[in-house]
Structure formats: C-alpha cells, structure tokens
Scaffold this active site. Structure first.
Site, mmCIF file in Angstrom:
data_model
loop_
_atom_site.group_PDB
_atom_site.id
_atom_site.type_symbol
_atom_site.label_atom_id
_atom_site.label_comp_id
_atom_site.label_asym_id
_atom_site.label_seq_id
_atom_site.Cartn_x
_atom_site.Cartn_y
_atom_site.Cartn_z
ATOM 1 N N ASP A 45 0.830 -1.204 0.000
ATOM 2 C CA ASP A 45 0.000 0.000 0.000
ATOM 3 C C ASP A 45 0.864 1.254 0.000
ATOM 4 O OD1 ASP A 45 -2.528 -1.304 0.108
ATOM 5 O OD2 ASP A 45 -2.172 -1.732 2.234
ATOM 6 N N LYS A 59 -2.196 5.973 16.159
ATOM 7 C CA LYS A 59 -2.595 7.229 16.794
ATOM 8 C C LYS A 59 -4.116 7.377 16.816
ATOM 9 C CE LYS A 59 1.285 7.428 17.740
ATOM 10 N NZ LYS A 59 1.634 6.326 16.940
ATOM 11 N N GLY A 125 10.449 -3.689 -6.569
ATOM 12 C CA GLY A 125 11.651 -3.165 -7.197
ATOM 13 C C GLY A 125 12.915 -3.828 -6.663
ATOM 14 N N ALA A 282 6.196 -7.126 20.349
ATOM 15 C CA ALA A 282 6.634 -5.738 20.120
ATOM 16 C C ALA A 282 8.120 -5.634 20.427
ATOM 17 C CB ALA A 282 5.817 -4.783 20.980
ATOM 18 N N ARG A 285 12.006 -3.679 15.155
ATOM 19 C CA ARG A 285 11.803 -3.831 13.713
ATOM 20 C C ARG A 285 13.122 -4.153 13.018
ATOM 21 N NH1 ARG A 285 6.813 -2.171 12.230
ATOM 22 N NH2 ARG A 285 7.446 -1.984 10.052
ATOM 23 N N HIS A 465 1.591 32.521 29.085
ATOM 24 C CA HIS A 465 1.096 32.044 30.386
ATOM 25 C C HIS A 465 -0.439 32.071 30.370
ATOM 26 C CE1 HIS A 465 0.872 31.365 34.704
ATOM 27 N NE2 HIS A 465 -0.048 32.338 34.741
#
Length: 490
Positions: A45, A59, A125, A282, A285, A465
């Site tokens: 994609d 996110k 490619g 996790a 990578r 502030h």
C-alpha cells in the site's frame, strides 16, 4: 554525484525511488517538484508502514481509547466536580475510525505524488546493477528501467524473535494490532519499548488485562532512566499491567490459550509458563532489504541495514557508491517516519547538487501514551561521554509539571522534563520529557538543538502564560542560572 547534466540521454528517469513510505514519498515529491523525471515503485500500500500499519492507525486507536480512559476515570473527573455515566464503546467503530483515517491519508498521499508528476509503478523493485532497476509489476510483467539516480526506501517490518510462532490472530505483531479485530481478556505484550507501551495504553483503556515481558534488566530500557521511573509509575504501575523484566519469552505457541515459556534472561533457567488469550510481539523492527539484490552493486548490509553517510549516499567499504542512495528505516539510523522524510529530502538535495547533511541530534522522538513521552538529542549517558571526551562540564536540570499552572488546571501534573546542556557554553545537548503533551513540547527544544543555541539566549524568550510550554521556559532559566560563572560573564 558527477558534474554531467541530470537529464542525461538513455535514462528512463532521472530518479527512481524503491518504496513509497514516508522516506520514499518525500524523496519522490521533492525530486519531482524540482523538475526531475521521477518514478516510485511500491509493492504494497502507498504510504508504507507509517500510514498503513504504524503511526497513523495507532494514533487513531490511541485517540479513541484515550477518550475512553478519560471518561472512565471517575476519580479524575470527580476532581472537576464531574460525574459521568459508565462509559460504553464499540470496538468495531474504533477500528473503523483507524481504517478510515488510513484510507484518507493513503489517498491524499497518492494524489499528491500524481499532482507533482511522479510516475507510480505498482510492483516489487530491485537493483540490476548500477543505475538499473528491475521491477516485477503486480500484473506479472518484469522489466528493467534505467535511472540516473536510485533511492532505496524499502523500510522495515516487525521483528519476531526465534521461538515465537505467529498466527496473526492469537499471536501477532503491530501490523495486525492496528486492526483491533478483537479484545483479548488477557494480553501479553513482549517488549516495553514505544510500540509495546502504546499498545498497552490502548488495550488497558479498553478493558484488557496486560502482562508486559521485557528481556532486559529494566522495563522501558530505551528511555532515560529518570523519565522511565516516573512514567512507569503511571503508565504501568497505575494500570492493570503486570510488568516483568529480565525474563525472556523463549517459546510462544499460538492457540486457545496461547502458551508462553518464560526463562531467566541470564541463566536461561525456566521461570514460568503463562497461558494467556493473546500475545503482541513488540520486539522492534528489522530492515526490508533482502529482496533488493544489493549484491549486484557489491553492497554489503550490516544486519540487514544499508550503510549510508550523512548525505544518504550508500557506502561500500566506507566509500560512496555512485548514483545510489538509501533513506528511512532500511538505513537503521533513527527508525521514525519523520527521520525517513528528512533523509529523503536530504538525498534529493544532494542529487540536485546542494551539499546537505542530516543532523540526527536535532530529530525528536515521541511515544504517544497518556501522558506522552518525548526526547531529542543526546541521552544522559551519551552526553556524559561527550563531556568527558571534549573536556567540558555537563549540566542537567529538571523542570516539573506539578509547578505548572496549566498542568494543575488540567489535574494532570505528573510530569518531568530533564534538560542536558554544556555548562561552559550553554549549548543545549538534549532533553527528555514525560507529561501532558510531551510530544508537542519537545519540538521547541529540537529547534534549539538544531541551531546549537545556548540556554543563556533561550532563557530570555517569553512563553505564553498559562501554558505547558512554561515547563520548558523554567528549565532554560534553571540551566542558565547553573552555568559556570566564567561562561555567564563571557
């Protein structure tokens, strides 16, 4: 690059980019915007990992689950005098929100390239020698194109350690987690870096029990130790998370339940066998470089990463390969979307003949938990090493959110900023933040690092502030006051 004109005869394109993630996208757009005949090749994609399987969908999930967490936090709301009804959510609609965002951004990105005049080639490619790119298109056609310059931007994919078997449903990586296909009652997350932390944030907000397994000797090992300590108090200890450090998931078998064999990281002695509903792997990578046929140009990778210099030229034996560039995760420098984008622009600027190098020290990083964690520049350990090497005294000051009016107004004042600087010159060397909107606050320090600015100058800049930015202002003022007397008077 040689002094020959860029639009040389005999080339199909001035620039061919392999990979249409953020690095490839920015490189291709920048090249086309400057009049170069540009093609980009993508096998999956458009948008790569970030748009489709990374920052964008995660996110969206964090935004939705964060609202759920906020509405469900009765104690926090009661502090404002607010009493909400029990929170309800629809898992599928949260997942749909992420999917729709991905589709929108992917479409926008594709249209942007088309408007810029970039030729989009759908296929895989590879290199076929110097200035030659082979492409196997989705329809099966295989052809070789000639390009004056070639940019490799093939990105990365989740790393699955040996002994862990994935099935995409009960044992999965971040690629599948962003789809939020189901909510396991008990989820084990292997790894406590930013990916593990963000998904722990999502899943616990949506009612899942989480066990976090970290092989290294402390949870959140990649973060500043002081920041990790205060962040873990809220993000791990304050939630339904059982975090274990120093243990290795030696074996993970998919099924119902999933079986995890834990062993001591040092001794490899068995510790426990867990049976959970699902496991999220996790553990970082790895680069996607195996299919690039790098041997055709004699390039040797380093653990799969393509060696480059700071101008993004691919190296062989420390010397640049003519007409070949690499950007993004495949270089292994800072595996972040905005780093890839910056590298893509730097590569094209050098192709155009403008000598430019990338400054990794000024590139910020963020973890989008609730609250957020961010950093820029040197770690404290690296700053100490630089101070010893260059013979200057390192300064470190802390600024607390609990002294900030805006954070107090939000009833969310558990936060810390640590600023590192050269005590002699005042130069900002790095910063590490945990707290409300830390990902936005870090940009101000990143800009100072990029310009190699001194806290003496920065301490006089007026901040609005009441805003969270005053956490940064206080740190700058503390740092200026802590400088060596001789330096202040200079």
């Amino acid at each position: 690059m040689s002094d020959a004109p860029l639009h040389g005869s005999g080339f199909d394109y001035d620039v061919i980019v392999i990979g249409a993630g953020y690095g490839g996208f920015d490189a291709a757009k920048h090249a086309a915007d400057h009049g170069l005949r540009t093609a980009i090749i993508e096998s999956r994609d458009m948008g790569g990992t970030c748009v489709n399987r990374g920052c964008v969908p995660s996110k969206a999930l964090l935004a939705a689950s964060g609202r759920v967490r906020e509405l469900a936090d009765a104690e926090h709301l009661a502090g404002f005098g607010i009493h909400a009804a029990p929170v309800r959510f629809e898992r599928q609609k949260i997942a749909d929100h992420a999917n729709q965002l991905v589709a929108t951004i992917r479409t926008n990105l594709t249209k942007t390239l088309e408007r810029a005049g970039v030729t989009i080639i759908r296929g895989t490619g590879r290199l076929e020698g110097s200035q030659r790119v082979g492409v196997r298109e989705i329809n099966g056609v295989d052809r070789v194109l000639k390009a004056r310059e070639v940019i490799l931007a093939t990105g990365s994919e989740p790393f699955v350690p040996r002994g862990i078997e994935t099935d995409g449903r009960t044992v999965f990586t971040s690629d599948e987690a962003v789809n939020l296909e189901w909510l396991p009652r008990w989820l084990a997350i292997i790894g406590s870096g930013y990916i593990g932390l963000e998904f722990a944030d999502v899943y616990t907000a949506l009612g899942c029990e989480v066990t976090m397994i970290e092989a290294l000797d402390r949870v959140m090992p990649t973060f500043d130790p002081d920041i990790a300590k205060i962040a873990a108090r809220n993000l791990i200890d304050g939630r339904d998370i059982d975090a274990r450090a120093g243990v290795l998931a030696q074996s993970v078998q998919p099924g119902a339940p999933v079986r995890i064999e834990l062993v001591d990281m040092q001794t490899r002695e068995p510790v426990e066998t867990l049976e959970v509903d699902a496991v999220l792997v996790a553990t970082g990578r790895v680069p996607s470089s195996a299919e690039l046929n790098l041997a055709s140009v004699a390039v040797e990778t380093e653990r799969g990463f393509i060696p480059v210099d700071d101008r993004m030229r691919v190296l062989v034996g420390g010397e640049p390969v003519p007409h070949l560039w690499a950007v993004g995760d495949v270089t292994g420098k800072m595996m972040l979307a905005h780093t890839a984008a910056a590298q893509g622009t730097v590569a094209v600027d050098n192709i155009l003949g403008h000598s430019r190098s990338i400054d990794y020290r000024s590139i910020p990083a963020a973890t989008f938990t609730h609250p957020e964690i961010s950093s820029v520049g040197l770690s404290e350990a690296d700053a100490k090493a630089l101070a010893a090497q260059e013979g200057f005294e390192l300064g470190a000051v802390r600024s607390y959110f609990k002294a900030n009016s805006k954070a107090l107004a939000e009833l969310d004042s558990d936060g810390l900023m640590k600023l590192l600087f050269n005590k002699a010159t005042g130069e900002v060397l790095g910063a590490h933040i945990y707290g409300l909107h830390a990902a936005d606050l870090i940009q101000e320090i990143a800009n100072a690092v990029a310009r190699r600015q001194s806290v003496v100058q920065l301490a006089t800049e007026v901040h609005t502030h009441p805003t969270l930015s005053e956490v940064v202002e206080v740190a700058y003022k503390q740092a200026a006051a802590a400088m060596l007397p001789a330096a202040v008077g200079a």
